[in-house]
Design a protein around this motif. Structure first.
Motif, PDB file in Angstrom:
ATOM      1  N   ALA A 153      -6.685   8.565  -5.066  1.00 12.32           N
ATOM      2  CA  ALA A 153      -5.918   7.356  -4.768  1.00 12.32           C
ATOM      3  C   ALA A 153      -6.830   6.250  -4.255  1.00 12.32           C
ATOM      4  CB  ALA A 153      -4.827   7.659  -3.743  1.00 12.32           C
ATOM      5  N   GLY A 154      -7.786   6.601  -3.409  1.00 10.43           N
ATOM      6  CA  GLY A 154      -8.715   5.606  -2.887  1.00 10.43           C
ATOM      7  C   GLY A 154      -9.587   4.999  -3.967  1.00 10.43           C
TER       8      GLY A 154
ATOM      9  N   TYR B 263      -7.224  16.349   0.243  1.00  6.31           N
ATOM     10  CA  TYR B 263      -8.420  15.500   0.236  1.00  6.31           C
ATOM     11  C   TYR B 263      -8.698  14.944  -1.156  1.00  6.31           C
ATOM     12  CZ  TYR B 263      -9.449  17.193   4.929  1.00  6.31           C
ATOM     13  OH  TYR B 263      -9.393  17.490   6.250  1.00  6.31           O
TER      14      TYR B 263
ATOM     15  N   LEU C 179       0.629   4.079  -2.981  1.00  4.19           N
ATOM     16  CA  LEU C 179       0.229   5.465  -2.728  1.00  4.19           C
ATOM     17  C   LEU C 179       1.379   6.455  -2.877  1.00  4.19           C
ATOM     18  CD1 LEU C 179      -2.185   4.949   0.273  1.00  4.19           C
ATOM     19  CD2 LEU C 179      -2.743   5.265  -2.128  1.00  4.19           C
TER      20      LEU C 179
ATOM     21  N   LEU D 136       0.822  -1.201   0.000  1.00  6.33           N
ATOM     22  CA  LEU D 136       0.000   0.000   0.000  1.00  6.33           C
ATOM     23  C   LEU D 136       0.861   1.258   0.000  1.00  6.33           C
ATOM     24  CD1 LEU D 136      -2.920   1.013   0.128  1.00  6.33           C
ATOM     25  CD2 LEU D 136      -2.718   1.001   2.611  1.00  6.33           C
TER      26      LEU D 136
ATOM     27  N   LEU E 175      -7.403   2.674  -6.067  1.00  5.82           N
ATOM     28  CA  LEU E 175      -7.125   1.469  -5.301  1.00  5.82           C
ATOM     29  C   LEU E 175      -8.353   0.578  -5.221  1.00  5.82           C
ATOM     30  CD1 LEU E 175      -4.930   0.047  -3.667  1.00  5.82           C
ATOM     31  CD2 LEU E 175      -5.748   1.269  -1.661  1.00  5.82           C
ATOM     32  N   ALA E 176      -9.515   1.147  -4.945  1.00  2.28           N
ATOM     33  CA  ALA E 176     -10.744   0.363  -4.851  1.00  2.28           C
ATOM     34  C   ALA E 176     -11.118  -0.251  -6.200  1.00  2.28           C
ATOM     35  CB  ALA E 176     -11.886   1.242  -4.340  1.00  2.28           C
TER      36      ALA E 176
ATOM     37  N   ILE F 210      -6.230  12.131  -1.835  1.00  6.48           N
ATOM     38  CA  ILE F 210      -6.613  10.929  -1.092  1.00  6.48           C
ATOM     39  C   ILE F 210      -7.812  10.259  -1.751  1.00  6.48           C
ATOM     40  CG2 ILE F 210      -7.597  10.117   1.091  1.00  6.48           C
ATOM     41  CD1 ILE F 210      -5.817  12.271   2.445  1.00  6.48           C
ATOM     42  N   LEU F 211      -8.783  11.046  -2.164  1.00  3.72           N
ATOM     43  CA  LEU F 211      -9.975  10.494  -2.818  1.00  3.72           C
ATOM     44  C   LEU F 211      -9.623   9.794  -4.127  1.00  3.72           C
ATOM     45  CD1 LEU F 211     -13.070  10.234  -2.847  1.00  3.72           C
ATOM     46  CD2 LEU F 211     -13.121  12.384  -4.108  1.00  3.72           C
TER      47      LEU F 211
END
Length: 85
Positions: free
Chosen positions: A51-52, A45, A20, A16, A55-56, A48-49
Motif C-alpha cells: 500500500a505504501g 507488513y 487504504l 488516505l 501510494l508513494a 502495508i509495504l
C-alpha cells in the motif's frame, strides 16, 4: 489559519483512509487466523509495504499518469469520431 489547517488535515486523512481501505482488508486477515502469529504479522507488513509503495508511486507520478491518461482518452475519442462512432 488554524481552521483551514484542520480542514485540510481532515480531508487528507479521510482520503488516505479511503485509499487504504482498512475495512476492506479485514477478510484478508480473517483468512490468516489459523496461521501462526509470525505469518500473520508478515502478511500485515507486506500489505502495508505494498500500500505504501502504491501510494508513494501515485504521489510521485500521479500528475504524469493523469496527463498520459488524458492524452490516451483524447486520442481514442478522436479515432472513434473518425471511424463514425
Amino acid at each position: 489559519d488554524a481552521v483551514m489547517a484542520w480542514r485540510t488535515f481532515g480531508q487528507s486523512f479521510v482520503t488516505l483512509l479511503v485509499i487504504l481501505d482498512p475495512l476492506g482488508n479485514v477478510p484478508l486477515f480473517a483468512l490468516t487466523r489459523h496461521d501462526e502469529p509470525r505469518a500473520r504479522h508478515r502478511a500485515a507488513y507486506v500489505a502495508i509495504l505494498v500500500a505504501g509503495v502504491i501510494l508513494a508511486t501515485f504521489a510521485a507520478f500521479g500528475l504524469l499518469l493523469a496527463a498520459i491518461a488524458v492524452e490516451l482518452v483524447a486520442d481514442a475519442a478522436m479515432r472513434w469520431r473518425r471511424a463514425g462512432f
